[in-house]
Design a protein around this motif. Structure first.
Motif, PDB file in Angstrom:
ATOM      1  N   CYS A  88      44.595  62.179  69.485  1.00 44.42           N
ATOM      2  CA  CYS A  88      44.085  60.831  69.694  1.00 44.42           C
ATOM      3  C   CYS A  88      42.676  60.919  69.827  1.00 44.42           C
ATOM      4  CB  CYS A  88      44.304  59.907  70.438  1.00 44.42           C
ATOM      5  SG  CYS A  88      43.696  58.479  70.311  1.00 44.42           S
ATOM      6  N   SER A  89      41.339  60.361  70.094  1.00 43.13           N
ATOM      7  CA  SER A  89      40.379  60.585  70.567  1.00 43.13           C
ATOM      8  C   SER A  89      39.964  60.316  72.141  1.00 43.13           C
ATOM      9  CB  SER A  89      38.929  59.744  69.318  1.00 43.13           C
ATOM     10  OG  SER A  89      39.318  58.213  69.537  1.00 43.13           O
ATOM     11  N   THR A  90      41.021  59.905  72.473  1.00 45.66           N
ATOM     12  CA  THR A  90      41.042  59.472  73.605  1.00 45.66           C
ATOM     13  C   THR A  90      42.483  60.589  74.157  1.00 45.66           C
ATOM     14  OG1 THR A  90      42.444  57.685  73.140  1.00 45.66           O
ATOM     15  CG2 THR A  90      40.192  57.592  74.301  1.00 45.66           C
ATOM     16  N   PHE A  91      42.516  61.639  74.003  1.00 47.65           N
ATOM     17  CA  PHE A  91      43.452  62.801  74.234  1.00 47.65           C
ATOM     18  C   PHE A  91      44.637  62.008  74.690  1.00 47.65           C
ATOM     19  CE2 PHE A  91      43.389  67.277  76.308  1.00 47.65           C
ATOM     20  CZ  PHE A  91      43.132  67.662  74.861  1.00 47.65           C
ATOM     21  N   ASP A  92      45.218  61.706  74.340  1.00 49.27           N
ATOM     22  CA  ASP A  92      46.168  60.758  74.521  1.00 49.27           C
ATOM     23  C   ASP A  92      47.246  62.171  74.440  1.00 49.27           C
ATOM     24  OD1 ASP A  92      44.969  58.872  73.913  1.00 49.27           O
ATOM     25  OD2 ASP A  92      47.351  57.526  72.903  1.00 49.27           O
ATOM     26  N   SER A  93      47.535  62.221  76.108  1.00 48.06           N
ATOM     27  CA  SER A  93      48.331  63.499  76.607  1.00 48.06           C
ATOM     28  C   SER A  93      48.757  63.340  77.783  1.00 48.06           C
ATOM     29  CB  SER A  93      47.551  64.427  76.605  1.00 48.06           C
ATOM     30  OG  SER A  93      48.717  66.053  76.477  1.00 48.06           O
ATOM     31  N   THR A  94      49.765  63.675  78.518  1.00 50.49           N
ATOM     32  CA  THR A  94      49.962  64.330  79.753  1.00 50.49           C
ATOM     33  C   THR A  94      49.813  65.495  80.329  1.00 50.49           C
ATOM     34  OG1 THR A  94      52.578  65.282  79.383  1.00 50.49           O
ATOM     35  CG2 THR A  94      52.485  62.891  79.414  1.00 50.49           C
ATOM     36  N   THR A  95      50.587  66.073  81.543  1.00 50.17           N
ATOM     37  CA  THR A  95      49.963  67.020  82.256  1.00 50.17           C
ATOM     38  C   THR A  95      50.586  68.238  81.718  1.00 50.17           C
ATOM     39  OG1 THR A  95      50.942  67.153  84.209  1.00 50.17           O
ATOM     40  CG2 THR A  95      48.851  66.566  84.363  1.00 50.17           C
TER      41      THR A  95
END
Length: 427
Positions: A88-95
């Motif tokens: 995603c262009s909002t870098f949807d992720s977790t640490t």
């Protein structure tokens, strides 16, 4: 096939498929197909870019890595010369992941270093500057993404965030280098690879920057990013006369339609509010779903009752509402329950003869698209006209096709639902 894409969700897959199919003037785009999961057989010979839609964004890390490597194997078997890992262009992720672990596994499998990381999509306000991700003029962690129910983004520094997910180094190519041209970007990426960095975050604040980066990546075996990173890639192959490109044909579809919204983003909540001000809408009561008092049959009955009036089913809520529900039942249980509800609803709608469905939300879109694809025998998804930036219409099947619009939560104009159904065709 020349370009192969591994997308971590269905809305992202249709987003980048749209980018590859459009390309840029004067060259245009590539003949592009989207696949619901990893295909069982070979792709059609005319396909120049293939996009595999996975549902790996929030899957367990080991599962996401395994699915992505399996997708890579199939794409390489099709002859792909360039692989894109699309997130995603909002870098949807977790640490913990999943972007870093998946990207790392793909890079190791392809023996790639200095792999570009660029989630920028300036058309919808996502830019990367000094390694930090912005949503319009706001840092990512102040844009509302910090409240995402599954992948809260609390740090806008992509270099720092990605470094938490991988044991390899993360480099950076600054805006000044990008402005200097493609050869400067290519040289900087080569230096990063030589220094042992597996990933390199590259700044981009405009489409021109993306075209410059695309030119620099002419021979890169692996690229990661949002859909914007693909903007300049088709013309590399067209200019070499390796691709012919092609325009897709699209015909509107008659019959009843429905809207299913499972996103809690600000954009989707605004779209829901506008639509329900003039059209019938049903707000899902999550506790009643979990208790079994609301089922897919309940939702299908509402849609059929309001046939011809663009009926909307939604589970969108404020961050506070979502958090309260998650605290009551658990985040994973709520997400799985709603995904199953929307998927079952879509499946029953298809069985009832519905052929136009608009979906909002990445996880919801994945559940619905897979359910529809399974019902139709997993046909290739053809790319239709663009509704709003990053959101095309998808056509599944021939003869009696199904049209889907899969919208990421933050995408689309306020009247997106109405416009999507208008482009799909009259009731």
């Amino acid at each position: 096939m020349l370009i192969g894409v591994i997308a971590d969700d269905f809305t992202g897959a249709s987003d980048i498929a749209n980018t590859l199919a459009k390309g840029v003037a004067p060259e245009g785009g590539l003949a592009t197909a989207q696949f619901p999961g990893i295909p069982y057989g070979p792709a059609a010979e005319h396909v120049e870019a293939g996009v595999i839609s996975l549902k790996s964004r929030t899957a367990p890390i080991d599962e996401a890595v395994a699915e992505s490597l399996a997708a890579l194997e199939w794409l390489l078997e099709q002859g792909c010369r360039q692989i894109i890992f699309k997130y995603c262009s909002t870098f949807d992720s977790t640490t913990e992941g999943n972007i870093g672990p998946v990207g790392q596994a793909l890079a190791l499998a392809m023996n790639a270093r200095g792999v570009v990381v660029c989630p920028a999509f300036p058309t919808v306000g996502r830019t990367v500057y000094q390694g930090h991700l912005f949503v319009f003029d706001t840092l990512l962690n102040e844009s509302g993404m910090q409240n995402h129910p599954l992948t809260p983004m609390t740090d806008p520094d992509i270099r720092r965030f990605l470094a938490l997910q991988t044991k390899w180094g993360v480099g950076h190519v600054a805006q000044a280098v990008v402005t200097d041209g493609a050869s400067s970007v290519a040289a900087a990426l080569a230096e990063d690879a030589k220094a042992g960095n597996m990933f390199t975050v590259v700044d981009a604040i405009s489409d021109d920057d993306l075209l410059t980066i695309g030119e620099a990546l002419e021979d890169a075996p692996l690229i990661t990013g949002g859909s914007g990173i693909a903007l300049g890639l088709p013309r590399n192959f067209i200019r070499k006369r390796l691709a012919r490109g092609g325009e897709t044909t699209f015909e509107q579809q008659g019959g009843p339609d429905a809207i299913l919204a499972g996103s809690c983003s600000g954009a989707t909540r605004g779209q829901v509010d506008l639509h329900q001000s003039s059209q019938p809408a049903y707000a899902i009561d999550v506790p009643k779903v979990i208790s079994g008092h609301i089922t897919a049959d309940t939702l299908v009955s509402f849609i059929i009752e309001h046939q011809g009036k663009q009926p909307l089913i939604y589970s969108s809520g404020t961050p506070e509402d979502v958090k309260e529900i998650q605290n009551m039942f658990g985040r994973e249980k709520v997400a799985a329950t709603l995904d199953a509800l929307f998927a079952d609803t879509a499946r029953k709608l298809i069985q009832q003869g519905y052929r136009k469905i608009v979906v909002a939300g990445g996880e919801t879109s994945g559940a619905v698209a897979q359910a529809v694809a399974d019902e139709l025998g997993n046909p290739t998804m053809q790319i239709g006209p663009e509704i709003d930036p990053g959101v095309p219409i998808l056509k599944l099947g021939d003869g009696d096709p199904v049209l889907l619009a899969l919208k990421s939560g933050n995408f689309g104009a306020p009247d997106f639902f109405r416009r999507a159904l208008s482009i799909m065709g009259d009731n």
